[in-house]
Scaffold this active site. Structure first.
Site, mmCIF file in Angstrom:
data_model
loop_
_atom_site.group_PDB
_atom_site.id
_atom_site.type_symbol
_atom_site.label_atom_id
_atom_site.label_comp_id
_atom_site.label_asym_id
_atom_site.label_seq_id
_atom_site.Cartn_x
_atom_site.Cartn_y
_atom_site.Cartn_z
ATOM 1 N N LYS A 64 46.178 46.401 64.838
ATOM 2 C CA LYS A 64 45.295 47.524 64.477
ATOM 3 C C LYS A 64 44.062 47.642 65.379
ATOM 4 C CE LYS A 64 46.505 48.409 59.677
ATOM 5 N NZ LYS A 64 45.948 48.751 58.360
ATOM 6 N N ASP A 100 43.707 54.823 56.150
ATOM 7 C CA ASP A 100 43.738 53.925 54.980
ATOM 8 C C ASP A 100 42.678 54.303 53.938
ATOM 9 O OD1 ASP A 100 45.868 52.291 55.732
ATOM 10 O OD2 ASP A 100 44.591 50.942 56.888
#
Ligand code: ATR
Length: 261
Positions: A64, A100
């Site tokens: 990420k 997210d």
């Protein structure tokens, strides 16, 4: 449309199930694969993406942060979180974002209008992304390492407290973002004194019901599993790639059924 999730390991990812269902339900031609790549292979993967191999990607552990140098632009949620979970193309440029936090907030919008006070448990990367997306500053962070909670609270102009001092009866929404509970046995915080009707959400979805969520529902709270955030982040990514809003209810049903197997 060629889509994929990249990570290492990646075999147990639920994202292909979710997005393949949405692709076919939307009548879009395309595939969504799980691609196992090591950090050393990222450079060649992005060369292939620029050459047309992929139209969009999800990014998961451990890449990420590592993908950031290969992108042309970051959207604000990725800058705030310091992490990318979605990559899409615009006019040949590779743009990284992070769905997210917004995915969780979007999912919880069905349960709360955010007019009450919010407790966030944890001060790691997941908490950072969620804090960036919350539509209220009436938020308190509680974390094992108090310094991290204080630091994050300062960055987002919210409050910090300690596990010793926290009073769960004061909050209308509680969001659990630590890894505690993935073992199916431990819980980060006692819910003694929890008010009925408090909205309690855990971002863990394996197990589907963590000990923390089980305690919350025994105390009469309204509970939301980590599937909500998983499907919420996926829905926002799908929309970035395709321009189509997918059906989140069928997504939730599919993922819950896979996790209950
Ligand atoms: P992520 O990106 O998934 O949020 P992270 O940045 O490593 O992961 O953060 C993990 C979070 O879980 C932190 O809030 C961490 O607390 P510390 O800041 O004190 O490390 C929390 N955490 C992990 N294991 C924990 C444990 N056994 N008890 C309490 N909190 C824990």
């Amino acid at each position: 449309m060629r889509l994929a999730v990249i990570g290492h390991p990646i075999a147990h990812s639920l994202s292909p199930h979710l997005h393949e269902q949405w692709l076919s339900a939307s009548g879009l031609f395309g595939r969504y694969e799980a691609v196992d790549v090591t950090t050393d292979e990222l450079e060649s993967l992005f060369e292939a993406m620029r050459a047309g191999k992929w139209d969009g990607l999800n990014v998961t552990i451990p890449h990420k942060e590592a993908v950031i140098p290969f992108l042309d632009e970051l959207e604000e949620p990725a800058t705030i979180a310091g992490a990318v979970n979605t990559i899409y193309k615009r006019e040949g440029r590779l743009i990284g974002t992070n769905t997210d936090g917004a995915g969780l907030v979007h999912a919880l919008n069905a349960w709360t209008d955010w007019s009450g006070s919010v407790l966030v448990i944890g001060a790691g990367g997941a908490a950072r992304g969620i804090l960036g997306a919350l539509p209220t500053r009436n938020v308190t962070i509680v974390n094992r390492t108090v310094e991290r909670a204080r630091h994050l609270a300062e960055a987002f102009a919210v409050h910090a407290t300690t596990f010793e001092a926290v009073d769960v009866s004061r909050y209308d929404v509680i969001i659990q973002t630590t890894s505690v509970g993935m073992d199916g046995e431990s819980s980060p915080l006692s819910l003694e004194g929890l008010r009925q009707n408090t909205l309690v959400c855990d971002i863990i979805y394996r197990p589907l019901v963590t000990p923390f969520l089980r305690e919350a529902s025994l105390k009469g709270a309204r509970t939301v599993t980590g599937v909500a955030m998983f499907v919420g982040q996926g829905a926002l990514a799908f929309e970035k790639w395709t321009g189509v809003k997918p059906d989140e209810t069928i997504g939730m049903k599919l993922i819950e059924s896979l996790l209950e197997e």
